[in-house]
Scaffold this active site. Structure first.
Site, mmCIF file in Angstrom:
data_model
loop_
_atom_site.group_PDB
_atom_site.id
_atom_site.type_symbol
_atom_site.label_atom_id
_atom_site.label_comp_id
_atom_site.label_asym_id
_atom_site.label_seq_id
_atom_site.Cartn_x
_atom_site.Cartn_y
_atom_site.Cartn_z
ATOM 1 N N TYR A 88 6.909 -10.290 6.717
ATOM 2 C CA TYR A 88 6.612 -8.859 6.836
ATOM 3 C C TYR A 88 7.408 -8.375 8.289
ATOM 4 O O TYR A 88 7.133 -9.124 9.248
ATOM 5 C CB TYR A 88 5.237 -8.432 7.101
ATOM 6 C CG TYR A 88 4.682 -8.475 5.603
ATOM 7 C CD1 TYR A 88 4.523 -7.036 4.901
ATOM 8 C CD2 TYR A 88 3.746 -9.538 5.076
ATOM 9 C CE1 TYR A 88 4.042 -7.064 3.687
ATOM 10 C CE2 TYR A 88 3.063 -9.552 3.823
ATOM 11 C CZ TYR A 88 3.077 -8.494 3.251
ATOM 12 O OH TYR A 88 2.434 -8.364 2.069
ATOM 13 N N ASP B 13 0.866 -1.364 0.046
ATOM 14 C CA ASP B 13 0.000 0.024 -0.066
ATOM 15 C C ASP B 13 0.748 1.141 -0.023
ATOM 16 O O ASP B 13 1.983 1.174 0.177
ATOM 17 C CB ASP B 13 -0.914 -0.008 1.298
ATOM 18 C CG ASP B 13 -1.956 -0.966 1.170
ATOM 19 O OD1 ASP B 13 -2.611 -1.329 0.116
ATOM 20 O OD2 ASP B 13 -2.579 -1.489 2.153
#
Length: 266
Positions: free
Chosen positions: A130, A72
């Protein structure tokens, strides 16, 4: 910088045969602060748009990139992997050298080379890691703004680690996904790593590895863990939300600047 796991093949000797399409892959690191995310959009600067534009110039035809994950706006990457096809006769070493020189300073080409026939960076991925960086007892907007989440308070790492442990195994991530109306398909994923550890400079690293993640899951998990770290929630709140399939305890979504796509596994 974490190691790469993309299945790059050994370099070809000499120029490729004319008219033969090659399966290619590249690995990127980038600072996402100046981008509207990975995926091309009608408006805004994107990583995909920037890299595709330069690759198309090099290859002499339109190039479409398929990424392992669509980060994003504001999210960074250490090891984003993307695949593409080209029938250009440009040698891969020269292509990599030229592309690295053409990309802006906030995108770093870590590697470019041949991949096995049919390789698809997204659909062939077996897992992802992540990383999220928190900076407790920091003054927002002073140092590393946009690269971590500065928090004025202290955080109880031990309590956060106990909360993160509820994520391990086969878990339904619906409770931590984006709005339920945006979730399509199965929401169960296998999470193999969920740790909260100290990092350099007094930071805290939240590291999650799994077979895949739904949109905003990592940021919502980190937001909940900060609530636990401030003793506003018990560690068991994570388990109760996973069982309920919804966020029964409201909390913040961590800002994008502290999130990094670390590694893709194949």
């Amino acid at each position: 910088m974490p190691p790469l796991h993309a299945p790059f093949l050994p370099p070809e000797q000499g120029p490729p045969s004319p008219g033969r399409a090659r399966a290619m892959a590249l690995a990127l690191a980038y600072n996402g602060a100046g981008f509207a995310g990975w995926q091309i959009q009608a408006r805004g600067r994107t990583i995909q748009g920037q890299v595709e534009r330069e690759l198309s110039r090099l290859c002499g035809h339109a190039v479409r990139l398929w990424a392992a994950g669509r980060t994003d706006a504001g999210v960074h990457a250490f090891g984003q992997v993307a695949s593409f096809q080209t029938d250009s006769r440009l040698e891969e070493g020269r292509m990599a050298q030229a592309l690295a020189a053409m990309l802006p300073p906030d995108i770093w080409l870590r590697r470019l080379g041949r991949a096995p026939e049919g390789f698809h960076a997204r659909f062939d991925a077996a897992g992802k890691t992540y990383e999220y960086y928190l900076w407790p007892k920091a003054r927002p907007g002073v140092f590393l703004d946009g690269l971590c989440w500065p928090l004025a308070c202290d955080l109880d790492m031990e309590a956060m680690a106990r909360g993160a442990a509820f994520l391990l195994g086969e878990v339904d991530l619906a409770a931590f996904a984006a709005h339920s109306s945006e979730v399509e398909g199965p929401t169960v994923r296998r999470i193999s790593e969920a740790t909260v550890t100290p990092a350099e400079g007094g930071m805290i690293l939240v590291r999650l590895s799994g077979s895949g993640f739904l949109r905003h899951v990592v940021r919502n998990v980190v937001g909940t863990l900060t609530q636990i770290g401030q003793h506003r929630l018990e560690p068991e709140a994570v388990g109760r939300m996973l069982a309920a399939g919804r966020r029964i305890y409201p909390g913040p979504k961590a800002p994008p600047g502290g999130l990094y796509l670390g590694q893709i596994y194949y």
